[in-house]
Design a protein around this motif. Structure first.
Motif, PDB file in Angstrom:
ATOM      1  N   VAL A  14      18.925 -72.606  30.589  1.00 27.85           N
ATOM      2  CA  VAL A  14      19.920 -71.721  29.990  1.00 27.85           C
ATOM      3  C   VAL A  14      19.294 -70.333  29.894  1.00 27.85           C
ATOM      4  O   VAL A  14      18.190 -70.185  29.372  1.00 27.85           O
ATOM      5  CB  VAL A  14      20.339 -72.214  28.583  1.00 27.85           C
ATOM      6  CG1 VAL A  14      21.357 -71.275  27.977  1.00 27.85           C
ATOM      7  CG2 VAL A  14      20.876 -73.630  28.651  1.00 27.85           C
ATOM      8  N   LEU A  15      19.969 -69.345  30.405  1.00 27.13           N
ATOM      9  CA  LEU A  15      19.415 -67.986  30.421  1.00 27.13           C
ATOM     10  C   LEU A  15      19.212 -67.486  28.995  1.00 27.13           C
ATOM     11  O   LEU A  15      20.142 -67.465  28.190  1.00 27.13           O
ATOM     12  CB  LEU A  15      20.381 -67.046  31.159  1.00 27.13           C
ATOM     13  CG  LEU A  15      19.947 -65.578  31.198  1.00 27.13           C
ATOM     14  CD1 LEU A  15      18.691 -65.412  32.043  1.00 27.13           C
ATOM     15  CD2 LEU A  15      21.055 -64.698  31.737  1.00 27.13           C
ATOM     16  N   ASP A  16      17.980 -67.090  28.678  1.00 31.08           N
ATOM     17  CA  ASP A  16      17.656 -66.588  27.349  1.00 31.08           C
ATOM     18  C   ASP A  16      17.603 -65.057  27.420  1.00 31.08           C
ATOM     19  O   ASP A  16      16.576 -64.481  27.724  1.00 31.08           O
ATOM     20  CB  ASP A  16      16.307 -67.179  26.923  1.00 31.08           C
ATOM     21  CG  ASP A  16      15.900 -66.733  25.531  1.00 31.08           C
ATOM     22  OD1 ASP A  16      16.596 -65.878  24.962  1.00 31.08           O
ATOM     23  OD2 ASP A  16      14.897 -67.236  25.033  1.00 31.08           O
ATOM     24  N   VAL A  17      18.739 -64.424  27.137  1.00 32.90           N
ATOM     25  CA  VAL A  17      18.809 -62.966  27.299  1.00 32.90           C
ATOM     26  C   VAL A  17      17.902 -62.244  26.313  1.00 32.90           C
ATOM     27  O   VAL A  17      17.297 -61.228  26.643  1.00 32.90           O
ATOM     28  CB  VAL A  17      20.257 -62.442  27.160  1.00 32.90           C
ATOM     29  CG1 VAL A  17      21.049 -62.718  28.423  1.00 32.90           C
ATOM     30  CG2 VAL A  17      20.972 -63.004  25.962  1.00 32.90           C
ATOM     31  N   VAL A  22      12.919 -59.118  25.423  1.00 31.47           N
ATOM     32  CA  VAL A  22      11.582 -58.995  24.846  1.00 31.47           C
ATOM     33  C   VAL A  22      10.545 -58.861  25.961  1.00 31.47           C
ATOM     34  O   VAL A  22       9.662 -57.998  25.918  1.00 31.47           O
ATOM     35  CB  VAL A  22      11.270 -60.221  23.950  1.00 31.47           C
ATOM     36  CG1 VAL A  22       9.788 -60.314  23.642  1.00 31.47           C
ATOM     37  CG2 VAL A  22      12.082 -60.156  22.666  1.00 31.47           C
ATOM     38  N   GLU A  23      10.682 -59.706  26.993  1.00 30.68           N
ATOM     39  CA  GLU A  23       9.732 -59.692  28.108  1.00 30.68           C
ATOM     40  C   GLU A  23       9.751 -58.330  28.807  1.00 30.68           C
ATOM     41  O   GLU A  23       8.699 -57.743  29.079  1.00 30.68           O
ATOM     42  CB  GLU A  23      10.116 -60.804  29.086  1.00 30.68           C
ATOM     43  CG  GLU A  23       9.089 -61.061  30.149  1.00 30.68           C
ATOM     44  CD  GLU A  23       9.503 -62.241  31.048  1.00 30.68           C
ATOM     45  OE1 GLU A  23       9.936 -63.269  30.497  1.00 30.68           O
ATOM     46  OE2 GLU A  23       9.424 -62.099  32.263  1.00 30.68           O
ATOM     47  N   GLY A  24      10.961 -57.825  29.046  1.00 29.93           N
ATOM     48  CA  GLY A  24      11.075 -56.526  29.707  1.00 29.93           C
ATOM     49  C   GLY A  24      10.470 -55.412  28.883  1.00 29.93           C
ATOM     50  O   GLY A  24       9.778 -54.532  29.415  1.00 29.93           O
ATOM     51  N   ALA A  25      10.709 -55.449  27.580  1.00 27.11           N
ATOM     52  CA  ALA A  25      10.186 -54.397  26.710  1.00 27.11           C
ATOM     53  C   ALA A  25       8.664 -54.451  26.641  1.00 27.11           C
ATOM     54  O   ALA A  25       7.993 -53.418  26.698  1.00 27.11           O
ATOM     55  CB  ALA A  25      10.783 -54.542  25.308  1.00 27.11           C
TER      56      ALA A  25
END
Lengths: 76, 76
Positions: A14-17, A22-25
Protein backbone atom coordinates in the motif's frame (compact mmCIF):
# COMPACT_ATOMS: atom_id res chain seq x y z
CA UNK A 1 -3.65 -2.15 34.90
CA UNK A 2 -1.69 -3.17 31.82
CA UNK A 3 0.26 -0.78 29.58
CA UNK A 4 -0.67 -1.58 25.99
CA UNK A 5 1.13 -0.32 22.88
CA UNK A 6 -0.49 -0.76 19.48
CA UNK A 7 1.53 -0.04 16.36
CA UNK A 8 -0.68 0.50 13.32
CA UNK A 9 1.02 0.69 9.91
CA UNK A 10 0.07 0.44 6.27
CA UNK A 11 0.42 -3.02 4.76
CA UNK A 12 3.33 -3.69 2.43
CA UNK A 13 2.24 -2.87 -1.08
CA UNK A 14 0.00 0.00 0.00
CA UNK A 15 1.55 3.30 -1.04
CA UNK A 16 2.63 5.23 2.06
CA UNK A 17 2.48 8.84 0.90
CA UNK A 18 3.50 10.20 4.31
CA UNK A 19 6.53 7.91 4.26
CA UNK A 20 7.42 9.01 0.73
CA UNK A 21 7.16 12.65 1.79
CA UNK A 22 9.43 12.08 4.79
CA UNK A 23 11.91 10.16 2.63
CA UNK A 24 11.96 12.89 0.00
CA UNK A 25 12.44 15.63 2.57
CA UNK A 26 15.27 13.78 4.36
CA UNK A 27 16.98 13.10 1.03
CA UNK A 28 16.61 16.76 0.15
CA UNK A 29 18.42 17.61 3.37
CA UNK A 30 21.29 15.33 2.38
CA UNK A 31 20.52 12.13 4.29
CA UNK A 32 20.70 8.80 2.50
CA UNK A 33 17.40 7.29 3.65
CA UNK A 34 15.40 4.43 2.10
CA UNK A 35 12.08 2.69 2.69
CA UNK A 36 10.64 5.32 5.04
CA UNK A 37 7.26 4.31 6.48
CA UNK A 38 5.11 6.35 8.83
CA UNK A 39 2.76 4.57 11.22
CA UNK A 40 0.74 5.31 14.31
CA UNK A 41 1.64 4.28 17.83
CA UNK A 42 -1.30 4.18 20.22
CA UNK A 43 -0.50 3.73 23.91
CA UNK A 44 -3.01 3.30 26.72
CA UNK A 45 -3.58 1.74 30.13
CA UNK A 46 -6.09 -1.08 30.08
CA UNK A 47 -7.95 -2.32 33.13
CA UNK A 48 -9.39 -5.80 32.66
CA UNK A 49 -8.59 -9.39 31.83
CA UNK A 50 -6.59 -10.55 28.78
CA UNK A 51 -5.20 -7.20 27.60
CA UNK A 52 -3.59 -8.69 24.48
CA UNK A 53 -6.83 -10.33 23.33
CA UNK A 54 -8.89 -7.24 24.07
CA UNK A 55 -6.37 -5.03 22.27
CA UNK A 56 -6.72 -7.30 19.23
CA UNK A 57 -10.49 -6.77 19.31
CA UNK A 58 -9.96 -3.00 19.63
CA UNK A 59 -7.74 -3.04 16.54
CA UNK A 60 -10.25 -5.05 14.54
CA UNK A 61 -13.19 -2.82 15.48
CA UNK A 62 -11.68 0.66 15.79
CA UNK A 63 -7.95 1.27 15.78
CA UNK A 64 -6.89 -0.17 12.43
CA UNK A 65 -8.47 -0.19 9.01
CA UNK A 66 -7.67 -3.84 8.35
CA UNK A 67 -8.26 -3.49 4.63
CA UNK A 68 -5.06 -1.48 4.24
CA UNK A 69 -3.44 -1.51 7.68
CA UNK A 70 -1.73 -4.10 9.88
CA UNK A 71 -1.08 -3.84 13.59
CA UNK A 72 1.30 -5.15 16.22
CA UNK A 73 0.37 -5.31 19.90
CA UNK A 74 2.77 -5.11 22.85
CA UNK A 75 1.59 -5.54 26.42
CA UNK A 76 3.90 -4.48 29.27
CA UNK B 1 22.47 0.01 6.37
CA UNK B 2 20.87 0.59 9.79
CA UNK B 3 17.18 0.20 10.53
CA UNK B 4 16.09 3.29 12.45
CA UNK B 5 12.81 3.72 14.32
CA UNK B 6 11.77 7.15 15.52
CA UNK B 7 8.83 7.50 17.87
CA UNK B 8 7.44 11.04 17.94
CA UNK B 9 4.86 11.88 20.60
CA UNK B 10 3.30 14.94 22.18
CA UNK B 11 4.99 16.10 25.39
CA UNK B 12 3.25 15.45 28.66
CA UNK B 13 1.01 18.40 29.45
CA UNK B 14 0.18 19.01 25.79
CA UNK B 15 -3.44 18.07 25.12
CA UNK B 16 -3.53 15.01 22.85
CA UNK B 17 -6.90 15.37 21.10
CA UNK B 18 -6.38 12.27 18.97
CA UNK B 19 -5.64 10.27 22.13
CA UNK B 20 -8.74 11.67 23.83
CA UNK B 21 -10.85 10.71 20.81
CA UNK B 22 -9.49 7.16 20.82
CA UNK B 23 -10.03 6.89 24.58
CA UNK B 24 -13.61 8.15 24.31
CA UNK B 25 -14.42 5.81 21.45
CA UNK B 26 -12.95 2.76 23.22
CA UNK B 27 -14.83 3.65 26.41
CA UNK B 28 -18.00 4.00 24.38
CA UNK B 29 -17.44 0.47 23.09
CA UNK B 30 -17.21 -0.80 26.69
CA UNK B 31 -13.43 -0.98 27.24
CA UNK B 32 -11.94 0.48 30.40
CA UNK B 33 -9.08 2.45 28.91
CA UNK B 34 -7.11 5.35 30.44
CA UNK B 35 -4.35 7.73 29.36
CA UNK B 36 -4.59 6.99 25.65
CA UNK B 37 -1.90 8.77 23.61
CA UNK B 38 -1.41 8.67 19.87
CA UNK B 39 2.03 9.19 18.44
CA UNK B 40 3.86 8.68 15.16
CA UNK B 41 6.31 5.91 14.43
CA UNK B 42 8.68 6.64 11.55
CA UNK B 43 10.84 3.76 10.30
CA UNK B 44 13.54 3.94 7.68
CA UNK B 45 16.82 2.44 6.52
CA UNK B 46 19.76 4.76 6.93
CA UNK B 47 23.01 4.42 5.04
CA UNK B 48 25.87 6.28 6.69
CA UNK B 49 27.90 6.68 9.86
CA UNK B 50 26.43 7.24 13.32
CA UNK B 51 22.75 6.48 12.62
CA UNK B 52 21.63 7.44 16.14
CA UNK B 53 23.30 10.84 16.00
CA UNK B 54 22.04 11.52 12.47
CA UNK B 55 18.52 10.44 13.45
CA UNK B 56 18.66 12.94 16.34
CA UNK B 57 19.55 15.70 13.85
CA UNK B 58 16.66 14.58 11.58
CA UNK B 59 14.26 14.85 14.49
CA UNK B 60 15.49 18.30 15.45
CA UNK B 61 15.29 19.63 11.90
CA UNK B 62 12.32 17.82 10.37
CA UNK B 63 10.59 14.91 12.07
CA UNK B 64 9.49 16.43 15.37
CA UNK B 65 8.13 19.81 16.35
CA UNK B 66 10.28 20.10 19.45
CA UNK B 67 8.14 22.87 20.92
CA UNK B 68 5.34 20.39 21.63
CA UNK B 69 6.76 16.99 20.72
CA UNK B 70 9.38 14.63 22.10
CA UNK B 71 11.05 11.76 20.32
CA UNK B 72 12.73 8.47 21.05
CA UNK B 73 15.21 6.84 18.66
CA UNK B 74 15.92 3.12 18.29
CA UNK B 75 18.62 1.81 16.00
CA UNK B 76 18.63 -1.89 15.10
Amino acid sequence: MAKVKVHVFLKNGVLDVQGKAVEGALKGLGWNVENARVGKLIEFDFDGADPAGEAKKMCETLLANTVIESYRIEVA
